[in-house]
Design an enzyme around this catalytic site. Structure first.
Site, mmCIF file in Angstrom:
data_model
loop_
_atom_site.group_PDB
_atom_site.id
_atom_site.type_symbol
_atom_site.label_atom_id
_atom_site.label_comp_id
_atom_site.label_asym_id
_atom_site.label_seq_id
_atom_site.Cartn_x
_atom_site.Cartn_y
_atom_site.Cartn_z
ATOM 1 N N ASP A 198 0.820 -1.211 0.000
ATOM 2 C CA ASP A 198 0.000 0.000 0.000
ATOM 3 C C ASP A 198 0.859 1.270 0.000
ATOM 4 O O ASP A 198 1.721 1.436 0.871
ATOM 5 C CB ASP A 198 -0.893 -0.015 1.237
ATOM 6 C CG ASP A 198 -2.194 0.748 1.050
ATOM 7 O OD1 ASP A 198 -2.271 1.568 0.126
ATOM 8 O OD2 ASP A 198 -3.134 0.512 1.825
ATOM 9 N N ASP A 199 0.627 2.148 -0.982
ATOM 10 C CA ASP A 199 1.275 3.470 -1.060
ATOM 11 C C ASP A 199 2.782 3.413 -1.317
ATOM 12 O O ASP A 199 3.515 4.348 -0.990
ATOM 13 C CB ASP A 199 1.036 4.280 0.224
ATOM 14 C CG ASP A 199 -0.397 4.784 0.350
ATOM 15 O OD1 ASP A 199 -1.210 4.504 -0.546
ATOM 16 O OD2 ASP A 199 -0.705 5.468 1.345
ATOM 17 N N CYS A 254 -6.596 3.936 -3.496
ATOM 18 C CA CYS A 254 -6.436 2.503 -3.259
ATOM 19 C C CYS A 254 -7.630 1.660 -3.691
ATOM 20 O O CYS A 254 -7.475 0.684 -4.422
ATOM 21 C CB CYS A 254 -6.106 2.246 -1.795
ATOM 22 S SG CYS A 254 -7.342 2.845 -0.632
ATOM 23 N N HIS A 313 -9.911 -3.159 -1.128
ATOM 24 C CA HIS A 313 -10.037 -2.207 -0.022
ATOM 25 C C HIS A 313 -11.018 -2.730 1.022
ATOM 26 O O HIS A 313 -10.824 -2.534 2.224
ATOM 27 C CB HIS A 313 -10.488 -0.841 -0.537
ATOM 28 C CG HIS A 313 -10.558 0.202 0.534
ATOM 29 N ND1 HIS A 313 -9.443 0.797 1.065
ATOM 30 C CD2 HIS A 313 -11.622 0.738 1.208
ATOM 31 C CE1 HIS A 313 -9.805 1.664 2.004
ATOM 32 N NE2 HIS A 313 -11.124 1.646 2.110
ATOM 33 N N ASP A 368 -0.088 -0.034 -5.037
ATOM 34 C CA ASP A 368 -1.374 0.275 -5.654
ATOM 35 C C ASP A 368 -1.406 1.616 -6.375
ATOM 36 O O ASP A 368 -2.268 1.853 -7.223
ATOM 37 C CB ASP A 368 -2.529 0.155 -4.652
ATOM 38 C CG ASP A 368 -2.330 0.969 -3.380
ATOM 39 O OD1 ASP A 368 -1.249 1.561 -3.192
ATOM 40 O OD2 ASP A 368 -3.265 0.988 -2.552
ATOM 41 N N HIS A 369 -0.483 2.499 -6.056
ATOM 42 C CA HIS A 369 -0.325 3.786 -6.750
ATOM 43 C C HIS A 369 0.934 4.443 -6.215
ATOM 44 O O HIS A 369 1.596 3.905 -5.318
ATOM 45 C CB HIS A 369 -1.544 4.702 -6.528
ATOM 46 C CG HIS A 369 -2.050 4.685 -5.118
ATOM 47 N ND1 HIS A 369 -1.323 5.166 -4.061
ATOM 48 C CD2 HIS A 369 -3.198 4.188 -4.594
ATOM 49 C CE1 HIS A 369 -2.008 4.992 -2.944
ATOM 50 N NE2 HIS A 369 -3.144 4.381 -3.237
#
Length: 473
Positions: free
Chosen positions: A42-43, A81, A135, A318-319
């Site tokens: 994540d992130d 997300c 999510h 995710d990004h």
């Protein structure tokens, strides 16, 4: 004489049957579909050693990259997300009305669609979701043999002051903490251990497996055991070179990074102080090192169990994420720092540390993995397989499209072209950056007279490539 002949005949028969059994076993081994270890972080920014950075300590990710194909230009299709994960796992593009924000649920936006884990389950795979894969933990529930998530509050504080503040009405703890605890105190340690336990059980199974591990860090709050904070000297941490918001950039490109403002020690308005900014960056680095260790434990177990040669490993964030870039924090924009992502894939016998500059979208992951395990992706999938890139071929695709709210961006070669559009597709703001001359995206070319022909062509191409359903309700 007859006894000797009979003995020879029996031995010959035994060897023949043994050879047949061995050949059959080898054939079965070759025909069994490969396993997939699917690691989401994540992130996670591509601010890692194998992307040219040298200040974050992530030896396990570095080792995995040395055995993988590294995508230097991978981009999420939407920098938030929930929507990013639903888009990736369905292989479908976000539109103005589909896959919008962190609350996105695949079951709501595209009910009945065959997601990638569902495709695998329908074709004999054991599918397991651990941690943050979608999510919402119960989203696409029919795609999984089992779904597991650690118990407790997702902000996962360990220090009493933060726990108390986090449980107060309309309040959160601080944006980071360093606690004298072991790795398994936080969620990611638990997720790694659950993944290790699953691998040991899957080793004994006869079905191929799809094991998805969704690690939580470096998502806010930046909580990690103190030993990972101690890996870094804050006096050596600097603010990004792009710590500025140029007047030529549309005001719509900037936001108040409300995700960060929600935390107790962050001011509600205005710039973040330099000291706090560096402390946040320090916390982000510590969290990357912490999750790197957890991923390393899982990969070590995969090797110990002798599953390594039968398992495709893919790791993705995710990004992207802003760490003060353009004086922004978090994601929710279409600057490159929010769109560009880490993506590496290890395919036994095919990858060994290669890198590619092919522009790759996250919707391309579904058809690529499907092809690698010998399955056909459904017609709903809009991505394009990157298996030819794994095989050393030159891709015929040199573009990608990402969007967030009214922003929609065409990535074409070195050009990043963004429009803010209304429901009818008409633009009300735009920006253009040429990464060949302006990699930090500080000089918006979109309104300069000499670029109007380029802008016109890019605007036309954007509409041709943003997807046939982009404007549909």
């Amino acid at each position: 004489m007859k006894q000797q002949f009979l003995k020879i005949f029996v031995l010959s028969l035994v060897f023949t049957l043994s050879g047949i059994c061995k050949t059959t076993a080898q054939k079965n081994l070759k025909t069994k579909k490969p396993n997939i270890l699917f690691i989401a972080v994540d992130d996670l920014r591509p601010e890692l050693n194998f992307y040219g950075a040298n200040h974050i300590k992530s030896p396990n990710l570095d080792k995995l990259a040395s055995e993988s194909l590294v995508f230097n230009r991978a981009y999420c299709n939407i920098p938030v997300c929930g929507a990013s994960r639903a888009s990736l796992l369905s292989g479908m593009r976000p539109t103005r009305h589909r896959f919008i924000d962190h609350k996105t649920e695949l079951d709501v936006d595209v009910p009945g669609v065959v997601s990638f884990p569902k495709l695998l389950k329908q074709n004999g795979y054991t599918t397991i979701s651990n941690g943050k894969v979608y999510h919402h933990n119960n989203d696409d529930s029919l795609a999984w043999n089992s779904i597991w998530f650690p118990k407790g509050d997702t902000r996962d504080y360990q220090l009493e002051k933060n726990i108390k503040q986090n449980t107060a009405p309309n309040s959160r703890g601080e944006a980071f903490e360093l606690a004298e605890v072991d790795d398994n105190a936080y969620f990611d340690g638990k997720i790694a251990q659950k993944g290790i336990d699953d691998l040991r059980q899957l080793k004994e199974g006869k079905q191929p497996f799809f094991l998805a591990l969704g690690f939580m860090k470096p998502h806010l709050p930046f909580n990690a055991p103190k030993k990972y904070w101690d890996l870094y000297d804050r006096s050596n941490i600097e603010l990004p070179e792009s710590y500025v918001q140029p007047e030529t950039t549309p005001k719509e490109a900037f936001h108040n990074f409300g995700e960060l403002r929600n935390y107790g020690n962050v001011p509600k308005f205005g710039d973040i102080s330099e000291d706090l900014a560096k402390e946040l960056i320090h916390g982000y680095y510590a969290c990357v090192s912490y999750v790197d260790t957890q991923i390393g434990l899982v990969l070590d177990e995969l090797k110990r169990l002798e599953l390594e040669d039968d398992t495709i490993v893919i790791l993705w964030g995710d990004h992207g994420w802003n760490l003060g870039d353009h004086k922004l924090w978090c994601k929710h924009v279409t600057f490159e720092k929010a769109l560009r992502t880490p993506l590496i894939i290890k395919v036994p016998g095919k990858t060994s540390g290669q890198q590619t500059n092919a522009i790759t979208e996250y919707i391309d992951i579904y058809p690529s993995l499907a092809e690698l395990v010998g399955l056909n992706a459904p017609e709903t999938v809009e991505g394009q397989s990157f298996v030819p890139v794994i095989n050393g071929e030159t891709p015929d695709k040199d573009w990608g499209v990402s969007k967030f709210k009214d922003m929609v961006t065409l990535i074409k070669g070195d050009l990043f072209y963004t429009e803010w559009t209304k429901d009818d597709g008409v633009a009300y703001a735009r920006m253009l950056f040429d990464h060949k001359t302006d990699p930090l995206e500080l000089d918006n070319l979109a309104e300069k007279p000499e670029y109007q022909e380029t802008v016109s062509h890019l605007a036309e191409e954007l509409r041709a490539k943003w997807g046939k359903d982009f404007l549909n309700k």
